[in-house]
Design a protein around this motif. Structure first.
Motif, PDB file in Angstrom:
ATOM      1  N   LYS A 107       0.840  -1.201   0.000  1.00 35.25           N
ATOM      2  CA  LYS A 107       0.000   0.000   0.000  1.00 35.25           C
ATOM      3  C   LYS A 107       0.874   1.249   0.000  1.00 35.25           C
ATOM      4  O   LYS A 107       1.963   1.262   0.564  1.00 35.25           O
ATOM      5  N   ASP A 108       0.350   2.306  -0.615  1.00 40.23           N
ATOM      6  CA  ASP A 108       1.007   3.611  -0.579  1.00 40.23           C
ATOM      7  C   ASP A 108       0.767   4.259   0.782  1.00 40.23           C
ATOM      8  O   ASP A 108      -0.031   3.758   1.589  1.00 40.23           O
ATOM      9  N   ALA A 109       1.401   5.398   1.009  1.00 44.26           N
ATOM     10  CA  ALA A 109       1.260   6.108   2.275  1.00 44.26           C
ATOM     11  C   ALA A 109      -0.191   6.480   2.556  1.00 44.26           C
ATOM     12  O   ALA A 109      -0.606   6.528   3.715  1.00 44.26           O
ATOM     13  N   ASP A 110      -0.981   6.710   1.509  1.00 49.13           N
ATOM     14  CA  ASP A 110      -2.383   7.074   1.706  1.00 49.13           C
ATOM     15  C   ASP A 110      -3.290   5.856   1.906  1.00 49.13           C
ATOM     16  O   ASP A 110      -4.501   5.999   2.061  1.00 49.13           O
ATOM     17  N   GLY A 111      -2.711   4.650   1.885  1.00 47.48           N
ATOM     18  CA  GLY A 111      -3.487   3.441   2.124  1.00 47.48           C
ATOM     19  C   GLY A 111      -4.007   2.770   0.874  1.00 47.48           C
ATOM     20  O   GLY A 111      -4.618   1.698   0.950  1.00 47.48           O
ATOM     21  N   SER A 112      -3.782   3.374  -0.287  1.00 47.59           N
ATOM     22  CA  SER A 112      -4.267   2.748  -1.520  1.00 47.59           C
ATOM     23  C   SER A 112      -3.319   1.624  -1.946  1.00 47.59           C
ATOM     24  O   SER A 112      -2.111   1.694  -1.749  1.00 47.59           O
ATOM     25  N   LEU A 113      -3.911   0.591  -2.507  1.00 44.35           N
ATOM     26  CA  LEU A 113      -3.129  -0.565  -2.938  1.00 44.35           C
ATOM     27  C   LEU A 113      -2.253  -0.209  -4.132  1.00 44.35           C
ATOM     28  O   LEU A 113      -2.688   0.469  -5.051  1.00 44.35           O
ATOM     29  N   ARG A 114      -1.025  -0.682  -4.086  1.00 38.90           N
ATOM     30  CA  ARG A 114      -0.120  -0.526  -5.218  1.00 38.90           C
ATOM     31  C   ARG A 114      -0.359  -1.662  -6.206  1.00 38.90           C
ATOM     32  O   ARG A 114      -0.777  -2.746  -5.825  1.00 38.90           O
ATOM     33  N   GLN A 115      -0.058  -1.412  -7.444  1.00 34.95           N
ATOM     34  CA  GLN A 115      -0.112  -2.464  -8.452  1.00 34.95           C
ATOM     35  C   GLN A 115       1.187  -3.262  -8.387  1.00 34.95           C
ATOM     36  O   GLN A 115       2.265  -2.679  -8.347  1.00 34.95           O
TER      37      GLN A 115
END
Length: 157
Positions: free
Chosen positions: A104-112
């Protein structure tokens, strides 16, 4: 102490699983790698994925420890060594697919997922070969079946 007399959650780091293998649960994946004593203290210092040289040595050491447990008819040790090889594979794969091993990125969104670290991909492949060797080892499969039969018999008592 038998498995039927013990009503503790697994894993319980206060139990010596070598003295009380009836308390051990095979479970899924890597459950217990940081709690099942004395195996954690024996195996964790051997485990590494930092770089290929360290991983190669770790795989050799974990495989040697697995063989020692097998010679001692210590199924719990065999299974814990398998779990450390599995953890090497899964952690290296994560780092191979995600920068810094973070899903996950710092904002909590999943990375590809991608090809973030080719060295970690090679490490994962090495761990996979060792893990497959354990999973297909006749002695491991026989010990696992025997352990499961004993656990089932203990639960019926």
């Amino acid at each position: 102490m038998t498995g039927s007399e013990v009503n503790v959650s697994f894993p319980d780091a206060s139990i010596d699983y070598r003295r009380h293998p009836e308390c051990y649960r095979i479970g899924h994946g890597e459950r217990g790698v940081f709690h099942v004593q004395p195996y954690k203290d024996e195996l964790l210092p051997l485990w590494a994925i930092r770089n290929e040289a360290d991983a190669r040595q770790a795989i050799e050491d974990l495989s040697a420890r697995y063989r020692a447990y097998r010679e001692q008819d210590d199924f719990v040790g065999m299974d814990m060594a398998r779990k450390y090889l599995q953890m090497g594979y899964t952690r290296a794969r994560r780092y191979a697919r995600y920068p810094g091993g973070r899903k996950k990125d710092a904002d909590g969104s999943l990375r590809q997922p991608g090809n973030a670290d080719p060295e970690k991909a090679r490490i994962a492949e090495r761990y996979q070969v060792a893990l497959d060797a354990v999973r297909s080892d006749d002695a491991y499969l026989r010990a696992k079946r025997d352990y499961q039969r004993r656990r089932k018999a203990d639960r019926r008592r």
